[in-house]
Design an enzyme around this catalytic site. Structure first.
Site, PDB file in Angstrom:
ATOM      1  N   VAL A  14       0.830  -1.214   0.000  1.00 49.58           N
ATOM      2  CA  VAL A  14       0.000   0.000   0.000  1.00 49.58           C
ATOM      3  C   VAL A  14       0.860   1.259   0.000  1.00 49.58           C
ATOM      4  O   VAL A  14       0.671   2.156  -0.827  1.00 49.58           O
ATOM      5  CB  VAL A  14      -0.965  -0.011   1.209  1.00 49.58           C
ATOM      6  N   SER A  55      -9.246  -1.469   7.553  1.00 44.44           N
ATOM      7  CA  SER A  55      -9.507  -2.703   6.804  1.00 44.44           C
ATOM      8  C   SER A  55     -10.995  -3.042   6.910  1.00 44.44           C
ATOM      9  O   SER A  55     -11.637  -2.720   7.911  1.00 44.44           O
ATOM     10  CB  SER A  55      -8.705  -3.831   7.431  1.00 44.44           C
ATOM     11  N   SER A  56     -11.502  -3.757   5.898  1.00 41.40           N
ATOM     12  CA  SER A  56     -12.918  -4.139   5.934  1.00 41.40           C
ATOM     13  C   SER A  56     -13.226  -5.118   7.069  1.00 41.40           C
ATOM     14  O   SER A  56     -14.389  -5.313   7.421  1.00 41.40           O
ATOM     15  CB  SER A  56     -13.339  -4.759   4.591  1.00 41.40           C
ATOM     16  N   CYS A  57     -12.185  -5.730   7.673  1.00 37.35           N
ATOM     17  CA  CYS A  57     -12.456  -6.694   8.752  1.00 37.35           C
ATOM     18  C   CYS A  57     -12.843  -6.004  10.062  1.00 37.35           C
ATOM     19  O   CYS A  57     -13.145  -6.681  11.041  1.00 37.35           O
ATOM     20  CB  CYS A  57     -11.290  -7.643   8.944  1.00 37.35           C
ATOM     21  N   TYR A  68      -6.428  -8.141  14.856  1.00 34.51           N
ATOM     22  CA  TYR A  68      -6.097  -7.125  13.834  1.00 34.51           C
ATOM     23  C   TYR A  68      -7.237  -6.117  13.725  1.00 34.51           C
ATOM     24  O   TYR A  68      -7.010  -4.902  13.667  1.00 34.51           O
ATOM     25  CB  TYR A  68      -5.876  -7.848  12.505  1.00 34.51           C
ATOM     26  N   LYS A 124      -7.267  -2.044  14.351  1.00 30.65           N
ATOM     27  CA  LYS A 124      -7.687  -1.087  13.310  1.00 30.65           C
ATOM     28  C   LYS A 124      -8.846  -0.206  13.814  1.00 30.65           C
ATOM     29  O   LYS A 124      -8.907   0.981  13.482  1.00 30.65           O
ATOM     30  CB  LYS A 124      -8.073  -1.826  12.026  1.00 30.65           C
ATOM     31  N   HIS A 153      -2.310 -13.348   1.691  1.00 31.80           N
ATOM     32  CA  HIS A 153      -3.750 -13.296   1.454  1.00 31.80           C
ATOM     33  C   HIS A 153      -4.111 -14.285   0.346  1.00 31.80           C
ATOM     34  O   HIS A 153      -3.240 -14.825  -0.340  1.00 31.80           O
ATOM     35  CB  HIS A 153      -4.175 -11.877   1.054  1.00 31.80           C
ATOM     36  N   ASP A 211     -12.721 -20.902   6.763  1.00 36.40           N
ATOM     37  CA  ASP A 211     -13.335 -20.090   5.703  1.00 36.40           C
ATOM     38  C   ASP A 211     -13.252 -18.600   6.033  1.00 36.40           C
ATOM     39  O   ASP A 211     -13.264 -17.755   5.145  1.00 36.40           O
ATOM     40  CB  ASP A 211     -14.833 -20.443   5.578  1.00 36.40           C
TER      41      ASP A 211
HETATM   42  O1  GFB Z   1      -7.165 -13.119   2.039  1.00 32.18           O
HETATM   43  P1  GFB Z   1      -7.520 -14.089   3.082  1.00 32.18           P
HETATM   44  O2  GFB Z   1      -6.408 -14.934   3.630  1.00 32.18           O
HETATM   45  O3  GFB Z   1      -8.174 -13.432   4.346  1.00 32.18           O
HETATM   46  O4  GFB Z   1      -8.660 -15.033   2.424  1.00 32.18           O
HETATM   47  P2  GFB Z   1      -9.634 -12.864   4.660  1.00 32.18           P
HETATM   48  C1  GFB Z   1      -9.126 -16.123   3.155  1.00 32.18           C
HETATM   49  C2  GFB Z   1     -10.196 -16.860   2.384  1.00 32.18           C
HETATM   50  O5  GFB Z   1      -9.628 -17.492   1.239  1.00 32.18           O
HETATM   51  C3  GFB Z   1     -10.755 -17.966   3.258  1.00 32.18           C
HETATM   52  C4  GFB Z   1      -9.676 -18.927   1.412  1.00 32.18           C
HETATM   53  O6  GFB Z   1     -12.090 -18.264   2.889  1.00 32.18           O
HETATM   54  C5  GFB Z   1      -9.820 -19.115   2.923  1.00 32.18           C
HETATM   55  O7  GFB Z   1     -10.396 -20.373   3.251  1.00 32.18           O
HETATM   56  N1  GFB Z   1      -8.463 -19.526   0.842  1.00 32.18           N
HETATM   57  C6  GFB Z   1      -8.442 -20.569  -0.044  1.00 32.18           C
HETATM   58  C7  GFB Z   1      -7.179 -19.185   1.094  1.00 32.18           C
HETATM   59  N2  GFB Z   1      -7.183 -20.926  -0.315  1.00 32.18           N
HETATM   60  C8  GFB Z   1      -6.368 -20.071   0.361  1.00 32.18           C
HETATM   61  C9  GFB Z   1      -4.953 -19.945   0.448  1.00 32.18           C
HETATM   62  O8  GFB Z   1      -4.187 -20.688  -0.148  1.00 32.18           O
HETATM   63  N3  GFB Z   1      -4.479 -18.921   1.221  1.00 32.18           N
HETATM   64  C10 GFB Z   1      -5.312 -18.059   1.885  1.00 32.18           C
HETATM   65  N4  GFB Z   1      -4.763 -17.062   2.601  1.00 32.18           N
HETATM   66  N5  GFB Z   1      -6.654 -18.195   1.855  1.00 32.18           N
HETATM   67  C11 GFB Z   1      -8.265 -10.977   5.730  1.00 32.18           C
HETATM   68  C12 GFB Z   1      -7.832 -10.709   7.135  1.00 32.18           C
HETATM   69  O9  GFB Z   1      -9.307 -11.880   5.830  1.00 32.18           O
HETATM   70  O10 GFB Z   1      -8.772  -9.846   5.085  1.00 32.18           O
HETATM   71  C13 GFB Z   1      -6.959  -9.543   7.213  1.00 32.18           C
HETATM   72  O11 GFB Z   1      -7.219 -11.857   7.662  1.00 32.18           O
HETATM   73  C14 GFB Z   1      -7.444  -8.380   6.380  1.00 32.18           C
HETATM   74  O12 GFB Z   1      -6.924  -9.166   8.538  1.00 32.18           O
HETATM   75  C15 GFB Z   1      -7.922  -8.771   5.003  1.00 32.18           C
HETATM   76  O13 GFB Z   1      -8.497  -7.728   7.035  1.00 32.18           O
HETATM   77  C16 GFB Z   1      -8.594  -7.637   4.270  1.00 32.18           C
HETATM   78  O14 GFB Z   1     -10.211 -12.130   3.498  1.00 32.18           O
HETATM   79  O15 GFB Z   1     -10.482 -13.928   5.243  1.00 32.18           O
END
Ligand code: GFB
Length: 314
Positions: free
Chosen positions: A21, A113-115, A142, A146, A185, A275
């Site tokens: 960013v 963050s949207s979380c 986190y 935020k 991510h 998830d």
């Molecule tokens: O981007 P991510 O890790 O975080 O995405 P969040 C997680 C989603 O993707 C879950 C699926 O539904 C996971 O089960 N997924 C599938 C995977 N395969 C994979 C993989 O190989 N790696 C990852 N990382 N996920 C984040 C927050 O949440 O959003 C942060 O943890 C931040 O704090 C960000 O706020 C914007 O979208 O769930």
């Protein structure tokens, strides 16, 4: 179109300029002609150290501050490094926001963050849904850090009249992303996993969760443009959502990446992995009304990123 761009000579501090960013914000500012940009690496300035941050602000006295420094990661990193995500983010925000106020910074933009929004908040997520229900447990530390950052900006405005604003981006991707499969991510993880499956000729690719959660993805160059736009044209107390306004399921994202990479094997979902939030689509009416809209479509953005990184995985 910006209404009130400041003098091109102002001094701007971008905290976190080596991150995805912060580096996008520096690129955007430089492209607009801003040349007086102050940056410091982690070894030059430890943002969790209050006296070091105070000394830096007293010496530099920037006019504008973009607070893009943070400890970030995907769902697994958020869930494992819970103490570090809470502590480091609280310290960075508190130190910078307080020192910015003490050294009379004209304006500061804090990135959240949207979380921050409740796990089960009505979709699309409006700014008003903050603190109306429990958070998603995997990234609660986190999110709490935020939320504290937003509240620091809000309360320093209330009590001291500081012009500190906050932007809440949705899930981001782009140049400078983290491709470490444990801490990244979902979008960079999927690019790397699907690319590797293609080049090794694997019959299937292992993905986490069920594939049913929905996410919205914004290219970081669009976010940078939104941040500069808000810095120049928005002086409100309320934080502002930044997103595209459209989402897709993780399964649909994986299928889009397979078609970009040219991989035709199977998707193998490991449902022992979390998830996370079922859906977090941003309501972006507020920032759209302020004159900003995302420009880079998801497929185009992923194609750009893939072109740049595909030769680096080995
Ligand atoms: O981007 P991510 O890790 O975080 O995405 P969040 C997680 C989603 O993707 C879950 C699926 O539904 C996971 O089960 N997924 C599938 C995977 N395969 C994979 C993989 O190989 N790696 C990852 N990382 N996920 C984040 C927050 O949440 O959003 C942060 O943890 C931040 O704090 C960000 O706020 C914007 O979208 O769930």
């Amino acid at each position: 179109m910006e209404q009130n761009p400041p003098n091109i000579g102002i001094k701007i501090y971008v905290a976190g300029h080596r991150g995805m960013v912060g580096s996008a914000i520096v690129r955007n500012l430089k492209a607009k002609g801003y040349a007086n940009i102050v940056t410091h690496t982690r070894s030059e300035l430890d943002l969790t150290n209050q006296s070091a941050v105070q000394a830096f602000f007293q010496a530099e006295r920037p006019d504008h501050v973009y607070l893009a420094a943070a400890k970030v990661g995907g769902i697994h990193a958020n869930n494992i490094y819970r103490g570090q995500f809470l502590y480091e983010n609280l310290m960075i925000e508190a130190n910078i926001i307080h020192a910015a106020w003490e050294s009379k910074v004209d304006k500061l933009l804090f990135l959240g963050s949207s979380c921050i929004y409740p796990k089960m908040a009505p979709q699309p997520l409006t700014e008003e849904s903050l603190l109306t229900g429990p958070l998603e447990p995997t990234n609660e530390p986190y999110a709490i850090a935020k939320i504290a950052g937003i509240k620091l900006c809000e309360t320093y405005r209330d009590q001291y009249g500081a012009n500190f604003i906050s932007a809440m981006p949705t899930n981001l991707y782009g140049p400078g992303d983290n491709y470490d499969l444990e801490t990244s991510h979902v979008l960079p993880a999927l690019i790397r996993k699907i690319h590797t499956a293609k080049v090794t000729g694997a019959a299937s690719v292992p993905l986490w969760g069920t594939g049913s959660p929905k996410r919205e993805f914004l290219h970081v160059d669009d976010l940078a443009q939104a941040c500069v736009h808000l810095m120049h044209d928005y002086d409100g107390t309320e934080w502002v959502n930044v997103g595209t306004g459209t989402d897709l399921s993780i399964k649909e994202l994986a299928e889009m990446i397979c078609s970009i990479v040219g991989y035709e094997g199977a998707l193998n979902w490991d449902t022992s992995k979390p998830d996370g939030t079922p859906r977090k689509l941003m309501n972006v009416s507020k920032i759209n009304a302020l004159g900003w809209k995302a420009k880079i479509g998801l497929r185009e953005g992923i194609e750009r990123v893939y072109r740049d990184v595909k030769d680096t995985f080995g």
